[in-house]
Design an enzyme around this catalytic site. Sequence first.
Site: not given
Lengths: 288, 288
Positions: B31-32, B35-37, B148, B176, B187
Site C-alpha cells: 500500500g501507500a 508512481e513506482g507501484h 527493480e 521510477v 518511505r
Amino acid sequence: MEILRTIADMKAWSQRVRSTGRSLGLVPTMGALHEGHLSLVQRSLAGSDLTVVSIFVNPKQFGPGEDLGTYPANWEADRDLLEPLGVDAVFLPTRDLMYPKGFQTTVTVEGITNHLCGKSRPGFFQGVTTVVLKLFHIVQPHTAYFGEKDRQQLHVIRRMVEDLNLDVEIVGCPIVRDADGLAKSSRNQYLSAGQRDTALSLNRALEMARERIEAGEADAALLRREIESVLAPYADARIDYVSVCDADTFEELEVIHDKALVALAVFVGKARLIDNCLIERVPCKEPC
Amino acid sequence: MEILRTIADMKAWSQRVRSTGRSLGLVPTMGALHEGHLSLVQRSLAGSDLTVVSIFVNPKQFGPGEDLGTYPANWEADRDLLEPLGVDAVFLPTRDLMYPKGFQTTVTVEGITNHLCGKSRPGFFQGVTTVVLKLFHIVQPHTAYFGEKDRQQLHVIRRMVEDLNLDVEIVGCPIVRDADGLAKSSRNQYLSAGQRDTALSLNRALEMARERIEAGEADAALLRREIESVLAPYADARIDYVSVCDADTFEELEVIHDKALVALAVFVGKARLIDNCLIERVPCKEPC
C-alpha cells in the site's frame, strides 16, 4: 503406467489430467516400497480419479552420518509392485533435476519440529517440507497421502499446507505392521534376524503403554521409564528418544489427561526405527 | 474493481478467472502507493488479461525497531489511484488472516540473502519470501510484477520461484524517479524538506559511479569510497551499506569486469532509503 522422469513432463501430464476435471492423488515416497506404501497407494486409488507415486530419495532429509548412501533402492521391484495396482503415473526425477546447481531455498516449519525426530535429526524436517512443497508444485495433486508411522511428519506437512495456503488435502493412513507387530519400514531391510527380534520390542513397548494408559495411568514420566525398561534388555538397541507427548504440539507431557502420543526412535544395529501409537484414555465411569 | 478481503474470496475469484483461460497478473504491494507501484500496475494491465493488486503491510518483513508501527497506510487514497486504471481486483487481507494463531512456516532463500539488505535486516527476506509464496498460492497469478528498486528482492523471488518449481513468471520493472532523481518510495513520506535534499545524494552518488565505471574505472573498493564521499557532507545521512557487487550473486566485487550492481542503503532521519543502478562498462575499442 506412465514413467515421468523430468519436471516438465510431470507438470504437463498433471495439467492435462487436471484440465479434464479429474482428481489427482499423490503418494510421495523414497522408493524401496513395502506394504505401508502400498496401503497409501490403495487409499489414493480408491479416493482419487488418478494416482501419481513419486519416488525420490531426497538427500536434503538425510543428515551427515545418516544412511543416504546405503538407503535401499530397487526401481524394477517398485515398478512391479505399482503397475498391477493400476497406478497411473510414477514421477522419478534425478537429484540434479530436483536440486540443480545454485539451489538455495528451504521451507521450515518451526515449533512442532523442535521435538522428537526434529530434535534428533536437525534439518530432517526442512528437507521433508522443502521436497514435499516442490512435489506439490510439480504434481499439483488435489490430495496427498502420508503414513502415520511418520506421524510428526504428517503434522508438519499439514501445518505447512495450512500456513502456505495450499489447496492440497492431506490424508494420513494407519501404520501397517508385519504379523509379529513390526511396523513396515524400508529400513527393516537393514536388520539381521537377531536384530529383527530386538526390533519387535518397539511395538511391545507401545502395547504395554497402551494398556497402562487405558487402565488409567496418567504419569507420563513413569511411562517413559517403563517403556525404557521394555527396551533395556536388548544390548543391540540404543534409544534415540522415548516420548509420551501431546498429540498436537509434540511437547512432552507430565500428566496424561484424555490422550497421548507415545513415540519411539531406536537404533537397532545401523537401522534407526521409529514407531508410535496415539492412545486415548478410557473415560472414567465415575466422576474422577 | 472487486475488493477481496478474505483468502477464500480471493481464491474463488482467481479460480473463476483462470478457469476461463484468461491470464492473471499480480502486483504485490504494502500500500501507500506511488508512481513506482503504478508503473507495475500499468505493466500488468498491458501484459495480463486481468490484474490483481494485493495490499498487505507484512509484519514478518519488519525487524524489531523498524517502522512497522508507522508504515504509511491510506486505503482510500490507494483505491482512488487503482480504480481509474482499470485494476480488476484488490486483495486486502488482515494480518490475522495471513498469519493466524499457530502459524509456523518460513521460506528462506540462502546465499544471495547474506548480502546488502539481507545482511542489514535479518529476517527481512524470509518475511518477503514467506508472504510472496502465500500470495502466489492464494492469487495463483500467471505473472507477478516487482520493482527493480528492490533489486535484491527481485532476485530472491526469482530464485524461490525457480527452486520451488512455481509456474509464475516474474517481471522486473525499472525504478521510477521524481524529476529531481529521487527514487519513488512509500518511505519518502517520512522526509522533511531538508532531508529530501539529503536524499537526493543517493541518486547523485549512483550517477557519479555510473560515469566512473563507464569511463573505465574497475577498482570497486575505490568506487565505494568515492560514493561514501558523495554522501559524507550530509550530517543527516547515515550509511547502512554502499555496495559495488556482482549483479547475480550480490557478492562485493574487487575488480569490475563487464558490469556491476551499485547499491546503497542510507538512513535519512528515520527513513531507510535504498537505491541502485546496474552499470555496464563500455567495451574497450582497443584490445585491453
